[in-house]
Design an enzyme around this catalytic site. Structure first.
Site, PDB file in Angstrom:
ATOM      1  N   CYS A  35      -5.917  -0.958  16.545  1.00 11.04           N
ATOM      2  CA  CYS A  35      -6.898  -1.264  15.487  1.00 11.04           C
ATOM      3  C   CYS A  35      -7.384  -2.707  15.549  1.00 11.04           C
ATOM      4  CB  CYS A  35      -6.303  -0.988  14.118  1.00 11.04           C
ATOM      5  SG  CYS A  35      -5.702   0.694  13.938  1.00 11.04           S
ATOM      6  N   HIS A  58      -9.224  -5.378   8.567  1.00 13.10           N
ATOM      7  CA  HIS A  58      -9.124  -4.002   9.051  1.00 13.10           C
ATOM      8  C   HIS A  58      -8.853  -3.095   7.849  1.00 13.10           C
ATOM      9  CE1 HIS A  58      -7.990  -0.426  11.033  1.00 13.10           C
ATOM     10  NE2 HIS A  58      -6.695  -0.584  10.890  1.00 13.10           N
ATOM     11  N   ASN A 116      -8.928   4.938   7.691  1.00  8.12           N
ATOM     12  CA  ASN A 116      -8.673   3.992   8.779  1.00  8.12           C
ATOM     13  C   ASN A 116      -9.357   4.501  10.057  1.00  8.12           C
ATOM     14  OD1 ASN A 116      -7.612   2.486  10.863  1.00  8.12           O
ATOM     15  ND2 ASN A 116      -5.493   2.603  10.157  1.00  8.12           N
TER      16      ASN A 116
HETATM   17  C1  COA Z   1       1.906   5.336   5.161  1.00  8.17           C
HETATM   18  C2  COA Z   1       1.927   4.630   3.816  1.00  8.17           C
HETATM   19  C3  COA Z   1       0.627   4.843   3.085  1.00  8.17           C
HETATM   20  C4  COA Z   1       3.057   5.215   2.987  1.00  8.17           C
HETATM   21  O1  COA Z   1       3.065   4.595   1.724  1.00  8.17           O
HETATM   22  P1  COA Z   1       4.438   4.144   1.053  1.00  8.17           P
HETATM   23  O2  COA Z   1       4.139   3.683  -0.317  1.00  8.17           O
HETATM   24  O3  COA Z   1       5.065   3.183   2.007  1.00  8.17           O
HETATM   25  O4  COA Z   1       5.197   5.461   0.986  1.00  8.17           O
HETATM   26  P2  COA Z   1       6.647   5.765   1.607  1.00  8.17           P
HETATM   27  O5  COA Z   1       6.590   5.686   3.088  1.00  8.17           O
HETATM   28  O6  COA Z   1       7.602   4.875   0.906  1.00  8.17           O
HETATM   29  O7  COA Z   1       6.821   7.266   1.170  1.00  8.17           O
HETATM   30  C5  COA Z   1       7.021   7.617  -0.163  1.00  8.17           C
HETATM   31  C6  COA Z   1       7.155   9.107  -0.266  1.00  8.17           C
HETATM   32  O8  COA Z   1       5.859   9.705  -0.179  1.00  8.17           O
HETATM   33  C7  COA Z   1       5.888  10.775   0.736  1.00  8.17           C
HETATM   34  N1  COA Z   1       4.583  10.919   1.366  1.00  8.17           N
HETATM   35  C8  COA Z   1       4.157  10.410   2.545  1.00  8.17           C
HETATM   36  N2  COA Z   1       2.895  10.787   2.772  1.00  8.17           N
HETATM   37  C9  COA Z   1       2.522  11.549   1.729  1.00  8.17           C
HETATM   38  C10 COA Z   1       1.332  12.207   1.391  1.00  8.17           C
HETATM   39  N3  COA Z   1       0.266  12.178   2.178  1.00  8.17           N
HETATM   40  N4  COA Z   1       1.282  12.868   0.232  1.00  8.17           N
HETATM   41  C11 COA Z   1       2.337  12.928  -0.596  1.00  8.17           C
HETATM   42  N5  COA Z   1       3.498  12.319  -0.318  1.00  8.17           N
HETATM   43  C12 COA Z   1       3.581  11.628   0.820  1.00  8.17           C
HETATM   44  C13 COA Z   1       6.960  10.404   1.723  1.00  8.17           C
HETATM   45  O9  COA Z   1       7.447  11.573   2.350  1.00  8.17           O
HETATM   46  C14 COA Z   1       7.981   9.740   0.838  1.00  8.17           C
HETATM   47  O10 COA Z   1       8.767  10.739   0.242  1.00  8.17           O
HETATM   48  P3  COA Z   1      10.360  10.571   0.166  1.00  8.17           P
HETATM   49  O11 COA Z   1      10.559   9.307  -0.628  1.00  8.17           O
HETATM   50  O12 COA Z   1      10.777  11.816  -0.501  1.00  8.17           O
HETATM   51  O13 COA Z   1      10.801  10.433   1.581  1.00  8.17           O
HETATM   52  C15 COA Z   1       2.176   3.113   4.010  1.00  8.17           C
HETATM   53  O14 COA Z   1       3.483   2.908   4.469  1.00  8.17           O
HETATM   54  C16 COA Z   1       1.215   2.473   4.948  1.00  8.17           C
HETATM   55  O15 COA Z   1       0.046   2.326   4.648  1.00  8.17           O
HETATM   56  N6  COA Z   1       1.711   2.011   6.130  1.00  8.17           N
HETATM   57  C17 COA Z   1       0.845   1.383   7.106  1.00  8.17           C
HETATM   58  C18 COA Z   1       0.143   2.436   7.902  1.00  8.17           C
HETATM   59  C19 COA Z   1      -1.004   1.874   8.697  1.00  8.17           C
HETATM   60  O16 COA Z   1      -1.739   1.047   8.237  1.00  8.17           O
HETATM   61  N7  COA Z   1      -1.131   2.392   9.912  1.00  8.17           N
HETATM   62  C20 COA Z   1      -2.213   2.067  10.771  1.00  8.17           C
HETATM   63  C21 COA Z   1      -2.035   0.755  11.388  1.00  8.17           C
HETATM   64  S1  COA Z   1      -3.492   0.266  12.197  1.00  8.17           S
END
Ligand code: COA
Length: 329
Positions: free
Chosen positions: A114, A254, A284
């Site tokens: 990205c 980004h 994204n």
């Molecule tokens: C992926 C992301 C949105 C997850 O958000 P978060 O607040 O960290 O959420 P968590 O990873 O703590 O997950 C919380 C819970 O939600 C759940 N969950 C994940 N995706 C879900 C979805 N789409 N819908 C509902 N629940 C979801 C998980 O399974 C987890 O459940 P659990 O606690 O029972 O295991 C976040 O970590 C993120 O944005 N990371 C960076 C990703 C990124 O930018 N990638 C590209 C880089 S260029």
């Protein structure tokens, strides 16, 4: 020989089809409320069956050339930043170069996840500054929907398809690129990757059955990395430009997650009114997100000649990149 180098024209293209959070609710165990609260995303664009990355890239490139009033034949180089090329080889850049009729241009793809568009702007600006080339087309283009596991709610809600492009060339003294910071930390390589289809794990019936050709991500680790790195790389680029965060007119981060963008802005003490946000509309789009945002800001009439902009990104690699520039159009 050194000269000021900036963006002469900007273009973007997103596919017609829109997939909303409500649509996704019918596909995986998720909810509009969860996606909106955790990411700020409301919808994403998805490429049509017959649209590949080079098709999106071509349309964005045509728009950028029109905007710059530059002819394809004038281009010396085409760089395409992508993690979802049409083929492992040839490069997307070569396919676009041929379709544009950029007959004298060299062409290559750039792999920095990205961060790829900002990396490409850094490479292009240096080649022009040194006098090797005069006009370079840089593109960020992705069809991540093609490498998505649509059963994995951890990833499939986050990404979208799209392309953005910019024509880079000499600009008036004092404008254009003023400070660059690029970086990489390969120790995080496997926090965000496509396990199979390369030389490590070639394609086979078993890799397809195991969904190994799709994006695998440790979201929490990538989140922590992004929070840590965006402020840091931005400050380094600002320092090289001899500028303070408060002098900036607009921040183009980004567009991965609204929470990440908000934390970055806070670190830099930049009010959200100065931060461009369109992750709600496109999700994204990886290397395409920053040029899509720039074109949108230009169309909205908020970019003025001389404006001080910060572009910053992070992504697979793990990589990061920031550029401070004064808008030159
Ligand atoms: C992926 C992301 C949105 C997850 O958000 P978060 O607040 O960290 O959420 P968590 O990873 O703590 O997950 C919380 C819970 O939600 C759940 N969950 C994940 N995706 C879900 C979805 N789409 N819908 C509902 N629940 C979801 C998980 O399974 C987890 O459940 P659990 O606690 O029972 O295991 C976040 O970590 C993120 O944005 N990371 C960076 C990703 C990124 O930018 N990638 C590209 C880089 S260029």
């Amino acid at each position: 020989m050194t000269r000021a180098v900036g963006i002469l024209g900007i273009g973007s293209y997103v596919p017609e089809k829109i997939l909303t959070n409500n649509d996704l609710e019918k596909m995986v165990d998720t909810s509009d409320a969860w996606i909106t609260e955790r990411t700020g995303i409301r919808q994403r664009h998805i490429a049509a069956k017959d649209e590949a990355t080079s098709d999106l890239a071509f349309k964005a490139a045509v728009a950028a050339l029109d905007d710059a009033r530059v002819k394809a034949e004038e281009l010396d180089l085409v760089i395409c930043a992508t993690a979802s090329p049409d083929h492992a080889f040839p490069s997307v850049a070569c396919l676009v170069q041929e379709r544009l009729g950029a007959v004298k241009a060299a062409a290559f793809d750039l792999g920095a996840g990205c961060s790829g568009f900002v990396y490409s702007l850094a490479v292009a600006s240096q080649m022009i500054q040194n006098g090797l080339y005069d006009k370079i087309l840089i593109i960020g283009a992705e069809t991540l929907s093609r490498i998505m596991n649509w059963q994995d709610r951890n990833t499939c809600v986050l990404f979208g398809d799209g392309a953005g492009a910019a024509v880079v060339g000499a600009v008036d003294e004092g404008l254009g690129v003023l400070g660059i910071d690029l970086g990489s930390d390969g120790s995080g390589a496997y926090h965000l990757y496509q396990p199979a289809g390369g030389s490590r794990r070639p394609a086979s019936a078993a890799t397809v059955a195991a969904n190994q050709h799709t994006i695998h991500m440790n979201g929490r680790e990538v989140f922590k990395f992004a929070i840590k790195i965006l402020g840091r790389t931005s400050l380094r680029a600002l320092e090289k430009a001899g500028m303070k965060p408060e002098e900036l007119d607009l921040l183009f981060s980004h567009q991965a997650n609204l929470r990440i963008i908000t934390v970055a802005a806070k670190r830099l003490r930049i009010p959200m009114e100065k931060v461009w946000v369109d992750v709600d509309k496109y999700a994204n789009t990886s290397a395409a997100s920053i040029p899509i945002a720039l074109r949108e800001a230009q169309d909205a009439g908020v970019l003025k000649k001389g404006d001080k902009l910060l572009l910053c990104g992070f992504g697979a690699g793990l990589t990061w990149a920031a550029i401070v520039l004064r808008w030159a159009k």
